[in-house]
Design a protein around this motif. Structure first.
Motif, mmCIF file in Angstrom:
data_model
loop_
_atom_site.group_PDB
_atom_site.id
_atom_site.type_symbol
_atom_site.label_atom_id
_atom_site.label_comp_id
_atom_site.label_asym_id
_atom_site.label_seq_id
_atom_site.Cartn_x
_atom_site.Cartn_y
_atom_site.Cartn_z
ATOM 1 N N GLY A 1 -10.268 54.661 92.325
ATOM 2 C CA GLY A 1 -10.146 55.239 93.666
ATOM 3 C C GLY A 1 -10.448 56.714 93.755
ATOM 4 O O GLY A 1 -10.853 57.208 94.804
ATOM 5 N N SER A 2 -10.289 57.455 92.654
ATOM 6 C CA SER A 2 -10.530 58.897 92.674
ATOM 7 C C SER A 2 -11.831 59.278 91.969
ATOM 8 O O SER A 2 -12.082 60.460 91.724
ATOM 9 C CB SER A 2 -9.358 59.638 92.009
ATOM 10 O OG SER A 2 -9.236 59.255 90.650
ATOM 11 N N LEU A 3 -12.668 58.277 91.650
ATOM 12 C CA LEU A 3 -13.877 58.528 90.873
ATOM 13 C C LEU A 3 -15.135 58.316 91.687
ATOM 14 O O LEU A 3 -15.146 57.565 92.667
ATOM 15 C CB LEU A 3 -13.907 57.591 89.655
ATOM 16 C CG LEU A 3 -12.704 57.625 88.717
ATOM 17 C CD1 LEU A 3 -12.888 56.610 87.600
ATOM 18 C CD2 LEU A 3 -12.495 59.021 88.146
ATOM 19 N N ASP A 4 -16.230 58.956 91.259
ATOM 20 C CA ASP A 4 -17.531 58.669 91.856
ATOM 21 C C ASP A 4 -17.998 57.301 91.378
ATOM 22 O O ASP A 4 -17.425 56.706 90.452
ATOM 23 C CB ASP A 4 -18.547 59.753 91.480
ATOM 24 C CG ASP A 4 -18.773 59.852 89.984
ATOM 25 O OD1 ASP A 4 -19.459 58.965 89.427
ATOM 26 O OD2 ASP A 4 -18.259 60.797 89.353
ATOM 27 N N SER A 5 -19.040 56.781 91.999
ATOM 28 C CA SER A 5 -19.476 55.404 91.729
ATOM 29 C C SER A 5 -19.822 55.172 90.265
ATOM 30 O O SER A 5 -19.422 54.166 89.673
ATOM 31 C CB SER A 5 -20.680 55.052 92.611
ATOM 32 O OG SER A 5 -20.320 55.069 93.974
ATOM 33 N N LEU A 6 -20.566 56.103 89.673
ATOM 34 C CA LEU A 6 -21.000 55.936 88.287
ATOM 35 C C LEU A 6 -19.820 55.941 87.324
ATOM 36 O O LEU A 6 -19.714 55.086 86.433
ATOM 37 C CB LEU A 6 -22.002 57.029 87.909
ATOM 38 C CG LEU A 6 -22.653 56.891 86.526
ATOM 39 C CD1 LEU A 6 -23.422 55.576 86.439
ATOM 40 C CD2 LEU A 6 -23.596 58.070 86.270
ATOM 41 N N SER A 7 -18.906 56.904 87.511
ATOM 42 C CA SER A 7 -17.716 56.966 86.645
ATOM 43 C C SER A 7 -16.838 55.736 86.842
ATOM 44 O O SER A 7 -16.276 55.192 85.885
ATOM 45 C CB SER A 7 -16.912 58.230 86.944
ATOM 46 O OG SER A 7 -17.651 59.395 86.639
ATOM 47 N N GLY A 8 -16.742 55.286 88.091
ATOM 48 C CA GLY A 8 -15.944 54.099 88.383
ATOM 49 C C GLY A 8 -16.492 52.862 87.702
ATOM 50 O O GLY A 8 -15.737 52.041 87.159
ATOM 51 N N GLU A 9 -17.808 52.714 87.711
ATOM 52 C CA GLU A 9 -18.424 51.565 87.052
ATOM 53 C C GLU A 9 -18.170 51.591 85.548
ATOM 54 O O GLU A 9 -17.908 50.562 84.936
ATOM 55 C CB GLU A 9 -19.922 51.544 87.337
ATOM 56 C CG GLU A 9 -20.264 51.155 88.771
ATOM 57 C CD GLU A 9 -21.751 51.259 89.053
ATOM 58 O OE1 GLU A 9 -22.521 51.490 88.091
ATOM 59 O OE2 GLU A 9 -22.148 51.092 90.217
ATOM 60 N N ARG A 10 -18.244 52.772 84.969
ATOM 61 C CA ARG A 10 -18.012 52.869 83.528
ATOM 62 C C ARG A 10 -16.573 52.514 83.190
ATOM 63 O O ARG A 10 -16.315 51.801 82.212
ATOM 64 C CB ARG A 10 -18.341 54.274 83.023
ATOM 65 C CG ARG A 10 -18.248 54.377 81.507
ATOM 66 C CD ARG A 10 -18.881 55.620 80.957
ATOM 67 N NE ARG A 10 -19.001 55.540 79.510
ATOM 68 C CZ ARG A 10 -19.363 56.535 78.731
ATOM 69 N NH1 ARG A 10 -19.664 57.713 79.259
ATOM 70 N NH2 ARG A 10 -19.446 56.385 77.429
ATOM 71 N N PHE B 1 -2.024 46.228 84.291
ATOM 72 C CA PHE B 1 -1.947 46.382 85.743
ATOM 73 C C PHE B 1 -2.739 47.632 86.123
ATOM 74 O O PHE B 1 -2.448 48.727 85.639
ATOM 75 C CB PHE B 1 -0.495 46.531 86.197
ATOM 76 C CG PHE B 1 0.337 45.296 85.998
ATOM 77 C CD1 PHE B 1 0.301 44.266 86.921
ATOM 78 C CD2 PHE B 1 1.158 45.171 84.885
ATOM 79 C CE1 PHE B 1 1.071 43.121 86.734
ATOM 80 C CE2 PHE B 1 1.927 44.048 84.685
ATOM 81 C CZ PHE B 1 1.891 43.008 85.613
ATOM 82 N N ALA B 2 -3.719 47.471 86.984
ATOM 83 C CA ALA B 2 -4.573 48.585 87.394
ATOM 84 C C ALA B 2 -4.505 48.733 88.911
ATOM 85 O O ALA B 2 -4.946 47.839 89.645
ATOM 86 C CB ALA B 2 -6.012 48.346 86.944
ATOM 87 N N GLN C 1 -4.373 55.193 89.984
ATOM 88 C CA GLN C 1 -5.516 55.843 90.617
ATOM 89 C C GLN C 1 -5.782 57.234 90.062
ATOM 90 O O GLN C 1 -6.931 57.598 89.814
ATOM 91 C CB GLN C 1 -5.309 55.914 92.133
ATOM 92 C CG GLN C 1 -6.469 56.587 92.871
ATOM 93 C CD GLN C 1 -6.317 56.501 94.374
ATOM 94 O OE1 GLN C 1 -5.427 55.813 94.879
ATOM 95 N NE2 GLN C 1 -7.157 57.191 95.101
ATOM 96 N N PHE C 2 -4.736 58.002 89.850
ATOM 97 C CA PHE C 2 -4.908 59.383 89.398
ATOM 98 C C PHE C 2 -4.506 59.578 87.936
ATOM 99 O O PHE C 2 -4.223 60.685 87.505
ATOM 100 C CB PHE C 2 -4.123 60.334 90.302
ATOM 101 C CG PHE C 2 -4.608 60.311 91.730
ATOM 102 C CD1 PHE C 2 -5.820 60.888 92.072
ATOM 103 C CD2 PHE C 2 -3.867 59.679 92.709
ATOM 104 C CE1 PHE C 2 -6.286 60.850 93.389
ATOM 105 C CE2 PHE C 2 -4.318 59.645 94.031
ATOM 106 C CZ PHE C 2 -5.528 60.229 94.363
ATOM 107 N N GLY C 3 -4.492 58.477 87.176
ATOM 108 C CA GLY C 3 -4.267 58.564 85.740
ATOM 109 C C GLY C 3 -2.839 58.814 85.318
ATOM 110 O O GLY C 3 -2.334 58.198 84.402
#
Length: 229
Positions: free
Chosen positions: A170-179, A164-165, A90-92
């Motif tokens: 979880g820590s990103l905004d919608s646009l960044s998460g989609e990318r 494994f992800a 989640q936090f890289g």
């Protein structure tokens, strides 16, 4: 039907008196993308950790590519994770003092690949994920979406069999998460990698070929159970 590439069979795991998994079953075919869903505390992350050999179950079997992961010692499981698995959290969990290229190259350097070769491969992945020009930026100098793409590059640079992800957006905004999800799925499919995604978000699970639902430490993926021995 052939035996699944990755499977948990009757897996239980407790932490103290708290049962995290209570006989969980899941089976994943080679090249498949599976989303493990469920409410907070349902055992999703613990199941992922068992499948990845991070945690050894109290009971049950974990099978990967014909081998019993749960019967391997710590050193063998560490080697398996380093050579055949990739991880996105989640936090890289990037190393804060290392620039992006060195963060990505780290798994290769741990395998004693020559530094120049490792950095060349790392920069190639950064470019593929739209991060060219950010090679020398440290994690604190990157946006959340950029840092997570660096983590994704690090997971993919070794060309793993399984990615494994765990709540990768979880820590990103919608646009960044989609990318991040677009890049994860497209890159995994291009490499033929299997992907296990833990998420509580329906929009993330929609990227998967199939969803497995967990509640109270139980996950049953019935179609494959008859072929596991």
């Amino acid at each position: 039907m052939s035996q699944p590439f990755l499977a948990a069979v009757g897996v239980t795991r407790s932490f103290g008196r708290t049962a995290a998994l209570s006989g969980a079953n899941v089976a994943v075919d080679r090249g498949e993308i599976v989303a493990v869903m469920g409410p907070s505390g349902s055992g999703k992350s613990t199941l992922l950790h068992c499948l990845a050999g991070i945690v050894v179950p109290d009971e049950g079997e974990v099978v990967f590519d014909g081998m019993r992961v749960d019967q391997l010692g710590e050193a063998a499981r560490t080697e398996l994770r380093r050579r055949r698995f990739g991880f996105v959290f989640q936090f890289g969990q990037l190393v804060p003092d290392l620039p992006a290229a060195e963060n990505v190259a780290l798994p290769l350097l741990l395998e004693r690949e020559q530094r120049r070769s490792a950095l060349t491969r790392a920069r190639s992945w950064l470019e593929r994920l739209g991060l060219d020009g950010l090679d020398d930026r440290r994690p604190g100098e990157l946006s959340g979406g950029e840092a997570q793409r660096v983590a994704l590059a690090r997971a993919l640079v070794t060309e793993p069999d399984v990615v494994f992800a765990d709540e990768p957006t979880g820590s990103l905004d919608s646009l960044s998460g989609e990318r991040v999800m677009d890049l994860l799925v497209d890159s995994a499919r291009a490499q033929g990698a299997t992907v296990v995604i833990v998420t509580h978000e329906a929009r993330v699970a929609a990227y998967a070929d199939r969803e497995v639902f967990m509640r109270d430490g139980v996950a049953v993926d019935q179609p494959h159970m008859e072929v596991i021995v």
